[in-house]
Structure formats: structure tokens, C-alpha cells
Scaffold this active site. Structure first.
Site, PDB file in Angstrom:
ATOM      1  N   ASP A  99     -41.173 -25.367  47.687  1.00 28.49           N
ATOM      2  CA  ASP A  99     -41.679 -26.502  46.981  1.00 28.49           C
ATOM      3  C   ASP A  99     -41.288 -26.546  45.528  1.00 28.49           C
ATOM      4  OD1 ASP A  99     -42.687 -24.487  45.994  1.00 28.49           O
ATOM      5  OD2 ASP A  99     -44.815 -24.760  46.847  1.00 28.49           O
ATOM      6  N   GLU A 121     -41.077 -23.014  55.431  1.00 25.39           N
ATOM      7  CA  GLU A 121     -42.377 -22.989  54.729  1.00 25.39           C
ATOM      8  C   GLU A 121     -42.765 -24.463  54.762  1.00 25.39           C
ATOM      9  OE1 GLU A 121     -43.691 -21.861  50.610  1.00 25.39           O
ATOM     10  OE2 GLU A 121     -43.632 -19.917  51.804  1.00 25.39           O
ATOM     11  N   GLU A 135     -45.593 -28.679  42.614  1.00 29.70           N
ATOM     12  CA  GLU A 135     -45.304 -28.172  43.955  1.00 29.70           C
ATOM     13  C   GLU A 135     -45.967 -29.166  45.103  1.00 29.70           C
ATOM     14  OE1 GLU A 135     -46.288 -26.355  41.467  1.00 29.70           O
ATOM     15  OE2 GLU A 135     -44.293 -24.970  41.105  1.00 29.70           O
ATOM     16  N   HIS A 216     -47.585 -17.705  36.082  1.00 28.23           N
ATOM     17  CA  HIS A 216     -46.730 -18.600  35.874  1.00 28.23           C
ATOM     18  C   HIS A 216     -46.957 -19.721  36.249  1.00 28.23           C
ATOM     19  CE1 HIS A 216     -44.806 -19.708  39.680  1.00 28.23           C
ATOM     20  NE2 HIS A 216     -45.350 -18.310  40.119  1.00 28.23           N
ATOM     21  N   ARG A 218     -47.456 -23.750  36.422  1.00 32.95           N
ATOM     22  CA  ARG A 218     -47.457 -24.955  35.096  1.00 32.95           C
ATOM     23  C   ARG A 218     -48.850 -25.278  34.615  1.00 32.95           C
ATOM     24  NH1 ARG A 218     -42.186 -25.741  35.860  1.00 32.95           N
ATOM     25  NH2 ARG A 218     -40.998 -26.792  34.100  1.00 32.95           N
ATOM     26  N   HIS A 248     -43.136 -13.347  33.657  1.00 33.87           N
ATOM     27  CA  HIS A 248     -42.360 -14.271  34.023  1.00 33.87           C
ATOM     28  C   HIS A 248     -41.465 -14.852  32.869  1.00 33.87           C
ATOM     29  CE1 HIS A 248     -41.123 -18.149  35.581  1.00 33.87           C
ATOM     30  NE2 HIS A 248     -41.404 -18.016  36.932  1.00 33.87           N
TER      31      HIS A 248
HETATM   32  C1  UD1 Z   1     -40.550 -22.437  39.075  1.00 38.35           C
HETATM   33  C2  UD1 Z   1     -40.818 -23.633  39.977  1.00 38.35           C
HETATM   34  C3  UD1 Z   1     -42.356 -23.138  40.765  1.00 38.35           C
HETATM   35  C4  UD1 Z   1     -41.950 -21.680  41.308  1.00 38.35           C
HETATM   36  C5  UD1 Z   1     -41.702 -20.732  39.960  1.00 38.35           C
HETATM   37  C6  UD1 Z   1     -41.342 -19.324  40.813  1.00 38.35           C
HETATM   38  C7  UD1 Z   1     -40.325 -26.061  39.765  1.00 38.35           C
HETATM   39  C8  UD1 Z   1     -40.763 -27.140  38.995  1.00 38.35           C
HETATM   40  N1  UD1 Z   1     -41.024 -24.861  39.545  1.00 38.35           N
HETATM   41  O1  UD1 Z   1     -41.084 -22.437  37.857  1.00 38.35           O
HETATM   42  O2  UD1 Z   1     -42.482 -24.139  41.725  1.00 38.35           O
HETATM   43  O3  UD1 Z   1     -43.349 -21.160  41.592  1.00 38.35           O
HETATM   44  O4  UD1 Z   1     -40.464 -21.182  39.623  1.00 38.35           O
HETATM   45  O5  UD1 Z   1     -41.186 -18.299  39.572  1.00 38.35           O
HETATM   46  O6  UD1 Z   1     -39.438 -25.889  40.495  1.00 38.35           O
HETATM   47  N2  UD1 Z   1     -36.344 -18.916  32.821  1.00 38.35           N
HETATM   48  C9  UD1 Z   1     -35.378 -17.833  32.425  1.00 38.35           C
HETATM   49  N3  UD1 Z   1     -34.646 -17.155  33.476  1.00 38.35           N
HETATM   50  C10 UD1 Z   1     -35.232 -17.250  34.753  1.00 38.35           C
HETATM   51  C11 UD1 Z   1     -35.956 -18.074  35.112  1.00 38.35           C
HETATM   52  C12 UD1 Z   1     -36.739 -18.884  34.047  1.00 38.35           C
HETATM   53  O7  UD1 Z   1     -35.193 -17.788  31.205  1.00 38.35           O
HETATM   54  O8  UD1 Z   1     -34.397 -16.638  35.387  1.00 38.35           O
HETATM   55  C13 UD1 Z   1     -37.003 -19.461  31.979  1.00 38.35           C
HETATM   56  C14 UD1 Z   1     -35.973 -20.728  31.349  1.00 38.35           C
HETATM   57  O9  UD1 Z   1     -36.559 -20.936  30.043  1.00 38.35           O
HETATM   58  C15 UD1 Z   1     -36.485 -21.846  32.055  1.00 38.35           C
HETATM   59  C16 UD1 Z   1     -37.873 -21.877  32.180  1.00 38.35           C
HETATM   60  O10 UD1 Z   1     -38.033 -20.286  32.251  1.00 38.35           O
HETATM   61  O11 UD1 Z   1     -36.227 -23.139  31.402  1.00 38.35           O
HETATM   62  C17 UD1 Z   1     -38.747 -22.655  33.196  1.00 38.35           C
HETATM   63  O12 UD1 Z   1     -37.966 -22.309  34.633  1.00 38.35           O
HETATM   64  P1  UD1 Z   1     -38.537 -23.392  35.706  1.00 38.35           P
HETATM   65  O13 UD1 Z   1     -37.512 -23.137  37.024  1.00 38.35           O
HETATM   66  O14 UD1 Z   1     -38.214 -24.787  35.323  1.00 38.35           O
HETATM   67  O15 UD1 Z   1     -39.851 -23.340  36.013  1.00 38.35           O
HETATM   68  P2  UD1 Z   1     -40.611 -22.271  36.486  1.00 38.35           P
HETATM   69  O16 UD1 Z   1     -41.883 -21.994  35.981  1.00 38.35           O
HETATM   70  O17 UD1 Z   1     -39.869 -20.757  36.452  1.00 38.35           O
HETATM   71  N1  UDP Z   2     -41.824 -10.842  42.193  1.00 38.46           N
HETATM   72  C1  UDP Z   2     -40.768 -10.036  42.184  1.00 38.46           C
HETATM   73  N2  UDP Z   2     -40.717  -9.555  40.738  1.00 38.46           N
HETATM   74  C2  UDP Z   2     -41.935  -9.956  39.746  1.00 38.46           C
HETATM   75  C3  UDP Z   2     -42.595 -10.772  40.382  1.00 38.46           C
HETATM   76  C4  UDP Z   2     -42.794 -11.321  41.570  1.00 38.46           C
HETATM   77  O1  UDP Z   2     -39.854  -9.811  42.833  1.00 38.46           O
HETATM   78  O2  UDP Z   2     -41.900  -9.349  38.745  1.00 38.46           O
HETATM   79  C5  UDP Z   2     -41.550 -11.455  43.684  1.00 38.46           C
HETATM   80  C6  UDP Z   2     -42.829 -11.342  44.769  1.00 38.46           C
HETATM   81  O3  UDP Z   2     -42.829 -10.230  45.536  1.00 38.46           O
HETATM   82  C7  UDP Z   2     -42.979 -12.738  45.405  1.00 38.46           C
HETATM   83  C8  UDP Z   2     -42.334 -13.732  44.662  1.00 38.46           C
HETATM   84  O4  UDP Z   2     -41.466 -12.857  43.720  1.00 38.46           O
HETATM   85  O5  UDP Z   2     -42.150 -12.487  46.663  1.00 38.46           O
HETATM   86  C9  UDP Z   2     -42.953 -14.503  43.978  1.00 38.46           C
HETATM   87  O6  UDP Z   2     -42.513 -15.391  42.939  1.00 38.46           O
HETATM   88  P1  UDP Z   2     -43.323 -16.273  41.934  1.00 38.46           P
HETATM   89  O7  UDP Z   2     -44.513 -15.831  41.728  1.00 38.46           O
HETATM   90  O8  UDP Z   2     -42.326 -16.315  40.722  1.00 38.46           O
HETATM   91  O9  UDP Z   2     -43.378 -17.859  42.497  1.00 38.46           O
HETATM   92  P2  UDP Z   2     -44.245 -18.340  43.623  1.00 38.46           P
HETATM   93  O10 UDP Z   2     -44.517 -17.693  44.875  1.00 38.46           O
HETATM   94  O11 UDP Z   2     -45.651 -18.564  42.801  1.00 38.46           O
HETATM   95  O12 UDP Z   2     -43.511 -19.978  44.004  1.00 38.46           O
END
Ligand code: UD1
Ligand code: UDP
Length: 373
Positions: A99, A121, A135, A216, A218, A248
Site C-alpha cells: 500500500d 498482500e 495507505e 512511523h 503519518r 525510523h
Molecule cells: C513509507 C510509506 C508507508 C510505509 C513506510 C514503511 C508511503 C506514502 N508511505 O512511509 O506506507 O509504511 O514507508 O517504513 O508510501 N527516509 C530516509 N531514508 C530512508 C527512508 C526514509 O532518509 O531509507 C526519510 C526521507 O527524508 C524521506 C522520508 O523519510 O523523505 C519519508 O519517506 P517516505 O517513504 O515518503 O515515507 P515513510 O514515512 O517512510
Molecule cells: N524492520 C526492520 N528494522 C527496523 C524496524 C522494522 O527490519 O528497525 C522490519 C520489520 O521486521 C517489518 C518491517 O520492517 O518486517 C516493517 O516495516 P515498517 O514498520 O517500516 O513499515 P510497515 O510494515 O508499517 O508498512
């Protein structure tokens, strides 16, 4: 002999990578498929951690991540970038998972080219378009036109059928997260050095009960996150517990959590853990406190109670089984429910039962067969 199908698996964030690497491994090893991988790079460091451990070298990497990216700019970059790769690759199928923005844009770019989409999924629904946000709508968009739906459970398959999705296109496959968990467990058993002591904090917290924390979402930014931080601070005042919290990389999360929790004796704020180390945290913890989707599936499989810091969940199976409980983002409720599990042995025993409604670890094989049709 039937023709080889060219499939392109599209993903961009940590949870998609974790839930799709088992499928990529299966497709790569299966002669029925010509398997390609496109990563969007929606996440960077957290995606690369998974690619490395799962030994996946993507054929395409769009590297779209920007600091604190907005949903609309991210969506625009994803749609354009993925579309260009699809034009070049001309696959028979596009596979997306879950999602995220990458999943939604991957599916949409395929639809614009009339390429059939396989949604892994599929069918998770909270029934509330703002929880989780965005999502819930992302997965409804994908579900409205995917040609194949890999639903993890009967509950998710039924949700799709209620939306008038053709039942013949819906298959109950289990969730590939269980495949991933099995894979990582075997890998770490063979190579224990992959998951050593958690950044040195295990010795520091010797004798204490460990609470694993992730957060994490939003929709929790701002007040929700502050309430979560306040609850953690209160719990950390107890002598007998320690909280391990891999934070995160989203700056909206880090700013609040680091500002509120840095320097507390019984709290370790860590960098995101790679999957072997996160599996270790799941193993050593007494309970998990989380708003994550994936953790709600993994912890019950390992018999660890999960308190879910959300108002609703699209994964009711854990709650129905009694291994997960919704506690919302109210500070009082979080503290009360954690303390109940810490102080009431019976309440703990009732939740700490290994329960696995999400699959048997063979979901990727089922999805490959479904695609081979
Ligand atoms: C995203 C997904 C969310 C998912 C989550 C899992 C969308 C809209 N959101 O949210 O559904 O549950 O990932 O973790 O698709 N950033 C880094 N390094 C990384 C990752 C993120 O620096 O490796 C920072 C960056 O500043 C980036 C920000 O996090 O712009 C947000 O990342 P983004 O993928 O837009 O949203 P998440 O909150 O990570
Ligand atoms: N996870 C990880 N390292 C971390 C936190 C989570 O490998 O420090 C893994 C966790 O085991 C799970 C996945 O990341 O499989 C979940 O990701 P996240 O919580 O970022 O996203 P969501 O599942 O809420 O979309």
C-alpha cells in the site's frame, strides 16, 4: 512448452522489500519466468539494508528519495519514472506489494499501459481512509483494477469480494512476510554473526525486560507521536524494563523521538536495524509496542504480544486471535496496557501464544503458481 512470462517486480520501501524478496528469489529460480526487479528508491538506506541481506541486485533503480518528501512530488516522480522503465521492459506482468506510494504508482503506470497487475498482500482494509493514511486508499486503488489478487487470509479475500472484485482473480496465498521471517531465521541460524548483540545495548539492559518499539505512521505525526514519547518516558521510569527503539529515518519521527527521549537511562534509540537484528529484537523482547503493519504480522508468529498504537487495523486477524491489541495513541492507555502485560502474568500468558494466521512460509511459491496460471 508454454511461453516464458516476463515479470517485473516493483518496490521501493523497507516493508515492500522484506515482503517481496522471497517472491523475487522464487521467480529468479523458476524457468517459467523472466524475472526483473525495479526499485524506486522511495526509501534509500532502509531499502538497501534489505537488498543487501537478501542479495538482490535490481535491474533498475530510480533513486527517487528526497529528504522529507511530500506525497504529491513523490507520486509524480514515481509515476513518471516507473512508466519509463515499463516502456523499455514491456513486461507481461507487473507485481506490486501492499500500500505504499511506490505500489500505487507501479500499479497505475502498468494500468496506463494495459499491463496486468498482480497485487501481493491484497484486500487489507481498515474501513477508514485516514487510518492508515494514505495507505488505505493506495491499496483500494490497486485492488480496483489488479488482474490477480494475492490475499494473505480469508478475511482479506472476503473484503475484495465485498468490493465486487471477480472471485476468480482472488487467491488466498498467506503473507510473504512469514516466508521472509523463516528465511531470515534459517540464515541467521547458519550465520549467527549476522545478528550479534543489538548495538551493544543488550549488556547495558541485562536483567531487564525488553519492550521493542517502532513508530512511523503519518497520521500519528505531531500529537500522536508526542503522546507515544510521553508514554515511553513514563514506562522507562520503571527499574525492571528497558525500551529498545530503532527510530525510523523519517525526519518527522526522528525530531520528536530524539527530542523527547534522548539520554533516558532505560531507553535505547537506535538507527533502523537490518532485518537479522530486528528479528533478534523480536526474539529477545517481552512485548512489542508498535504502529507498524509488518510487525503486527511477525510478532504473533513468534508468540510475542503486540500492542498496536493505532485506532483501527487492517490486520484484524492478530486481534481476533488475542495476540495483538489496539491501544491507540492515548498516553494513559499505552502506559496502562503495557503495565498490565508486565504486571499480570495471566494477561501476559493469554497474549503470548504463537499464532500464525498470516501464512505458513510458502506464500511466494503459491503466488508464482498463480502467476504461471
Ligand atoms: C513509507 C510509506 C508507508 C510505509 C513506510 C514503511 C508511503 C506514502 N508511505 O512511509 O506506507 O509504511 O514507508 O517504513 O508510501 N527516509 C530516509 N531514508 C530512508 C527512508 C526514509 O532518509 O531509507 C526519510 C526521507 O527524508 C524521506 C522520508 O523519510 O523523505 C519519508 O519517506 P517516505 O517513504 O515518503 O515515507 P515513510 O514515512 O517512510
Ligand atoms: N524492520 C526492520 N528494522 C527496523 C524496524 C522494522 O527490519 O528497525 C522490519 C520489520 O521486521 C517489518 C518491517 O520492517 O518486517 C516493517 O516495516 P515498517 O514498520 O517500516 O513499515 P510497515 O510494515 O508499517 O508498512
Amino acid at each position: 512448452m508454454s511461453e516464458t512470462r516476463k515479470v517485473i517486480t516493483v518496490f521501493g520501501t523497507r516493508p515492500e522489500a522484506i515482503k517481496l524478496f522471497p517472491l523475487v528469489h522464487v521467480l529468479d529460480a523458476d524457468d517459467r519466468f523472466d524475472s526483473r526487479v525495479l526499485v524506486s528508491g522511495q526509501h534509500r538506506g532502509m531499502l538497501d539494508q534489505v537488498l543487501q541481506i537478501a542479495d538482490i541486485q535490481p535491474h533498475h533503480d530510480l533513486d527517487v528519495m528526497q529528504p522529507n518528501q511530500s506525497l504529491d512530488a513523490l507520486t509524480a516522480r514515481l509515476l513518471t519514472g516507473i512508466g519509463e522503465v515499463l516502456d523499455k521492459e514491456q513486461p507481461d506482468w507487473v507485481i506490486v506489494q501492499g500500500d505504499t506510494a511506490t505500489a500505487m504508482c507501479g500499479a497505475l503506470a502498468a494500468y496506463y499501459r494495459k499491463i496486468p497487475v498482480c497485487h501481493v498482500e491484497a484486500g487489507l482494509r481498515s474501513g477508514d481512509i485516514y487510518h492508515p493514511w494514505p495507505e488505505e486508499v493506495n491499496r483500494k486503488v490497486i485492488g480496483s483494477f489488479a488482474a490477480l489478487h494475492a490475499a494473505p487470509t480469508e478475511t482479506s479475500a472476503n473484503a475484495l469480494k465485498r468490493e465486487n472484485v471477480d472471485p476468480a482473480s482472488v487467491h488466498v496465498t498467506g503473507n510473504t512476510v512469514i516466508d521472509a521471517l523463516h528465511w531470515i531465521t534459517s540464515k541467521v541460524a547458519a550465520e549467527p554473526q549476522l545478528a550479534g548483540d543489538l548495538a551493544g545495548v543488550e549488556a547495558r539492559f541485562a536483567g531487564k525486560r525488553i519492550i521493542g518499539v517502532t513508530s512511523h505512521r503519518r497520521e500519528n505525526f505531531g500529537d500522536g507521536m508526542r503522546a507515544i514519547a510521553n508514554a515511553i518516558r513514563r514506562l522507562a521510569a520503571r527499574e525492571d524494563v528497558a525500551l529498545i527503539f530503532p527510530v525510523h529515518l523519517n525526519p518527522n519521527v526522528r525530531e520528536i523521538m530524539q527530542g523527547e527521549l534522548e539520554g533516558l537511562d532505560n531507553v535505547a534509540l537506535l538507527e533502523p536495524l537490518d532485518y537479522p537484528h530486528f528479528a533478534r529484537l523480536l526474539d529477545i523482547c517481552t512485548l512489542m509496542l508498535t504502529d507498524s503493519g509488518g510487525v503486527q504480522e511477525e510478532a504473533p508468529a513468534l508468540g510475542k504480544p503486540v500492542l498496536v498504537m493505532r485506532e483501527t487495523t487492517e490486520r484484524p486477524e492478530g486481534v481476533e486471535a488475542g495476540t495483538a491489541k489496539l491501544v491507540g495513541t492515548d498516553e494513559e492507555a499505552i502506559v496502562r496496557e503495557v503495565e498490565r502485560l508486565l504486571d499480570d502474568e495471566n494477561a501476559y500468558a493469554e497474549m503470548a501464544r504463537a499464532h500464525n494466521p498470516f501464512g505458513d512460509g510458502k506464500s511466494a511459491l503459491r503466488i508464482a503458481d498463480m502467476l504461471a496460471g
